[in-house]
Design a protein around this motif. Structure first.
Motif, PDB file in Angstrom:
ATOM      1  N   HIS A 134     -88.466  72.794  19.960  1.00 13.09           N
ATOM      2  CA  HIS A 134     -87.557  73.912  20.238  1.00 13.09           C
ATOM      3  C   HIS A 134     -86.167  73.424  20.620  1.00 13.09           C
ATOM      4  O   HIS A 134     -85.958  72.894  21.709  1.00 13.09           O
ATOM      5  N   HIS A 184     -81.704  74.413  19.648  1.00 14.08           N
ATOM      6  CA  HIS A 184     -80.725  75.180  18.860  1.00 14.08           C
ATOM      7  C   HIS A 184     -79.690  74.195  18.353  1.00 14.08           C
ATOM      8  O   HIS A 184     -78.795  73.785  19.091  1.00 14.08           O
ATOM      9  N   HIS A 189     -89.320  77.672  26.507  1.00 19.66           N
ATOM     10  CA  HIS A 189     -88.530  77.555  27.743  1.00 19.66           C
ATOM     11  C   HIS A 189     -89.128  78.353  28.904  1.00 19.66           C
ATOM     12  O   HIS A 189     -88.486  79.205  29.505  1.00 19.66           O
ATOM     13  N   ASP A 197     -84.507  73.408  25.996  1.00 22.22           N
ATOM     14  CA  ASP A 197     -84.056  74.558  25.222  1.00 22.22           C
ATOM     15  C   ASP A 197     -82.621  74.290  24.764  1.00 22.22           C
ATOM     16  O   ASP A 197     -81.767  75.160  24.842  1.00 22.22           O
TER      17      ASP A 197
HETATM   18 ZN   LIG Z   1     -84.234  78.617  22.711  1.00 21.01          ZN
END
Ligand SMILES: [Zn+2]
Lengths: 572, 266
Positions: free
Chosen positions: A60, A62, A274, A390
């Protein structure tokens, strides 16, 4: 193709049950092989006094797509005095929390990772996401399209039409070249379009007349109907709110009774991402009003076997928060009064972005840090607990090695609390002071690769050094027998000595020497013809979308020049 | 104080980036070492000695070192960037980013400075005996942490976007200014002795702006409070006090809401 023999290192491979033994590890034709199966011409890497593992797998982060790019555009200051010129095969990179795609790749390589999952892809903007993934060299990547506020899904699940939901999901995964099902603030992001939110799993989504609980259960069922490699990937309601742990428990309990289906070897039906942001007790962010609820959450997670989670540990840095949880970002921008971006993605989702500083001299940031660390330390099964930040929401990607240091060293945690202005208050409000556990390298290998690979349905490729798996090996300059200073952990795990990825040497003596052979993973799920869903899709495009169906899909070759397609047959 | 003198001997064909020209770098170095310091022209890395004749002596520390530049360096950027102590005097004009991120010491430009000078400054003095370009004492693009300390004094006119996101320190403009003064300010003090155009104190949360001349178009988010007699930078007079920007959030101190203050001289 090249052959490699990694000799004399301390090997950690929980899948093979190797716990720090000195075992030779070999790669031939891009795959792991028995050490006896490489010839005398194999390149020998002497890992004496160093740690050897399979390459890391990030479940996970971004790291690619419109959200990340808006973050880059609206935070030029994130790159101020922080660019590295090109050198050798490396091109210029820059940025702390919203780095360039190249820096993302180099950071992963230096931390010894081989695969990363982009955690939230807005389907309508999948083309952009794929272009960024394509331009991120070295690591293999996949992306999860978001479904929890999608109008098709809301309409089908309102009537409990699992087969239609599944057919639509399969179609969308094909169109967007997506990897699985992401579910962000189910219903709440759509409600945000009406100026509202879904703060519990029972709040009704305006107009659609469905609750988050129905969406969550429906997406689990659709996921298992299809038998996808990964499970439903959950970012629950009321993220970041004091006292939200009750909502989180209710959310997790929705998975009760469901079992994984399909051929990919995972045990879970729900991955809660998260979890740190969802494990708060108390009623405010003050030292008097806040409490950690990590124990309450972990008591439940430890008692079941069909849930996995990642931590989302706060790293106490300046960073950039970005999520499809639009209402949450609005709330955040009103807390710190910094700049805010909000975006609506037609029938599908929304997103918000706000810079954030987790100050180590504030109570709440250190308490959040403690909650995340506690979750990892309380996890009974390291194959179901994965370490993330995260990134960049709780902290920048390049901080992973620092997080590992905290988990592996009580001394490092005590030093942090000692140094923090409200360290004692954090000890009072959280469980951190009761925990003297130190994560072992064996457990770390589960929490950063073996477990993640299994949860993603990729244990047949990644997470272990077992012969037949991908030739992804990392050597960290860390000697578990002599290292006593926790700082060595952070240093070593952020500066891999060697990384072999897909049988090609990417990092050599700590330097990046190749941009590798990056692949984009996506799931091609075959379903039976579904006239209803086909009809609904063309109707929605005619009526609502600003693009036509022909301009929607990630179709042209240049988006995924090197795809790795996982075939799933859901026709039976 | 030891003095190092730089005489420009070659006009760069492109803009020259010379953030090495500051007492912090020159201190304790021989003339040859100073000549060997790098400058950038485009993507080329060259030496200071190719563009300047260097003479004099450097001091042991930055505080003991004064740099005098005799001549036109209007195509040289980043003079005195991040300087913490000592003195720089430019007898001519400079390009952008003069005294940007300056923390201490004194930078005097006997000429004009271009845009982004005194950017995000936290201490020291920037004296411009001439005109300043846009974004004087502003925040770096995107950043909300603008000027936090020190003094910028310009004898001539200022450009647009002075003191954007200012949080502390003082900017005094002898002449007129263009649009956007103290936008998003959360502290600090800006004095404009001439006229201002428009958008003075837009989205200002806290801080003070004094305008001696006229404001062509007043922000709608300011409310007249009262008249006050003040001495501002050596000038006494009666000022109308306005508070705003009412369109922006404002902190409370002991139950009283704090506004940005705009003083207009009668
Ligand atoms: Zn996330």
């Amino acid at each position: 193709m090249a052959e490699f023999l990694v000799k004399n290192g301390f090997v950690y491979d929980p899948v093979l049950g190797i716990n720090g033994d000195m075992v030779d590890v070999a790669v031939r034709n891009g795959k792991m092989v028995d050490a006896s199966d490489v010839g005398t011409n194999a390149t020998v890497i002497d890992a004496k006094g160093m740690t050897v593992m399979a390459a890391g797998v990030d479940i996970h982060a971004h790291i690619a797509g419109p959200k990340v790019n808006v973050g880059r555009n609206f935070r030029p200051e994130d790159k101020l005095f922080n660019a590295t010129p090109g050198k050798g095969v490396m091109r210029m990179g820059g940025g702390h929390s919203v780095p360039t795609v190249l820096r993302t790749a180099y950071t992963y390589a230096k931390m010894g990772y081989g695969f990363a999952l982009e955690a939230a892809m807005p389907p309508l903007l999948a083309r952009h996401t794929h272009e960024e993934m394509r331009d991120t060299p070295i690591i293999d990547e996949g992306a999860l399209p978001v479904f929890g506020n999608n109008w098709f899904v809301l309409e089908y699940l309102k009537n409990n039409e699992i087969e239609n939901t599944a057919a639509y999901i399969a179609w969308l995964l094909r169109m967007t070249k997506g990897f699985g099902i992401k579910n962000v603030n189910p219903g709440g992001t759509e409600a945000w379009g009406w100026g509202l939110n879904c703060e519990t799993i029972h709040d009704v989504v305006p107009y659609f007349d469905i609750t988050p609980a129905q969406i969550i259960k429906g997406l689990i069922e659709a996921n298992e109907y299809l038998g996808l490699p990964h499970c439903m990937h959950m970012h629950g309601n009321s993220l970041g709110q004091p006292g939200n742990y009750g909502i989180t428990l209710e959310t997790l309990k929705l998975a009760e009774g469901y079992k994984p289906k399909g051929d990919f070897g995972r045990d879970q039906v729900l991955h809660n991402t998260h979890l740190q942001f969802h494990s708060y007790g108390g009623e405010s962010y003050t030292s008097k009003g806040f409490a950690s609820a990590s124990k309450e959450i972990m008591n439940y997670v430890n008692s079941v076997d069909n849930i996995t989670f990642d931590t989302g540990i706060v790293t106490l840095d300046e960073t950039t928060t970005m999520t499809a949880d639009g209402p949450f970002e609005h709330h955040l921008s009103h807390m710190n009064n910094l700049k805010w971006v909000n975006s609506d993605v037609e029938l599908e989702t929304a997103a918000g972005i706000v810079p954030f500083i987790y100050g180590k001299n504030t109570f709440i940031a250190v308490a959040q840090w403690a909650v995340g660390v506690e979750l990892a330390l309380m996890a009974k099964d390291p194959m179901r607990c994965f370490i993330t930040t995260d990134a960049p929401n709780a902290g920048p990607l390049y901080r992973y090695p620092r997080v590992w240091k905290w988990l592996m060293s009580l001394k490092a945690r005590d030093a942090l609390l000692e140094d923090a202005k409200y360290g004692d208050k954090v000890r009072n409000a959280c469980y951190i002071g009761e925990l003297d556990k130190e994560i072992s390298l064996y457990e770390l290998a589960m929490m950063t690769r073996a477990g993640c690979a299994k949860a993603l349905g990729l244990s047949h490729m990644f997470g272990s050094l077992k012969p037949g798996l991908e030739g992804d090996v990392v050597v960290y300059p860390y000697n578990p027998e002599t290292a006593d200073d926790p700082e060595l952990i952070e240093q070593a795990f952020g500066n891999a000595h060697t990384l072999i990825k897909g049988g090609e040497q990417i990092v050599k003596d700590g330097e990046i020497v190749s941009n590798g052979n990056k692949r984009t993973f996506w799931v091609n799920c075959k379903t039976n013809e579904n006239a209803q869903v086909q009809h609904d899709i063309s109707e929605k495009f005619k009526k609502y979308y600003t693009v036509t169906e022909n301009n929607y899909g990630v179709s042209a070759h240049h988006y995924t020049p090197n795809p790795y397609v996982i075939e799933v047959d859901a026709t039976k | 104080m030891a003095i190092i003198t730089l005489n420009p001997i070659q006009k760069p064909s492109l803009l020259l980036e010379a953030d090495n020209i500051k007492p912090d770098v020159f201190a304790g170095k021989s003339l040859d070492e100073i000549k060997a310091l790098h400058v950038f022209m485009g993507t080329d890395q060259l030496t200071l000695g190719e563009f300047f004749e260097v003479s004099g002596d450097s001091g042991a520390t930055a505080a003991d070192t004064k740099i005098v530049i005799d001549g036109d360096i209007s195509r040289v950027k980043y003079i005195g960037m991040k300087m913490t102590a000592g003195e720089v005097v430019v007898n001519g004009s400079t390009d952008m980013y003069a005294g940007a991120w300056m923390q201490g010491g004194k930078l005097t430009v006997n000429g004009d400075v271009d845009a982004f000078s005194g950017l995000a400054m936290t201490g020291g003095e920037l004296i411009v005996n001439g005109n300043a370009g846009n974004y004087l004492g502003a925040a770096y693009r995107g950043d909300w942490r603008g000027m936090r300390g020190g003094v910028i004094r310009v004898s001539g006119n200022g450009g647009s976007d002075i003191g954007t996101f200012m949080r502390g320190g003082e900017i005094i403009i002898g002449g007129d200014v263009d649009v956007h003064v103290g936008t998003h300010a959360e502290g600090g003090k800006i004095v404009v002795k001439g006229d201002a155009k428009s958008r003075v104190g837009g989205q200002m949360v806290k801080g003070e702006i004094y305008v001696f001349g006229d404001i062509e178009v007043m922000m709608p988010g300011y409310q007249y409070r009262k008249d006050v007699d003040l001495e501002v930078d050596g000038v006494s007079g009666r000022f109308a006090l306005y508070e705003g920007d009412m369109g922006e959030r404002h902190p409370k101190k002991k139950g009283v809401t704090i506004y940005g203050q705009l003083y207009m001289k009668y």
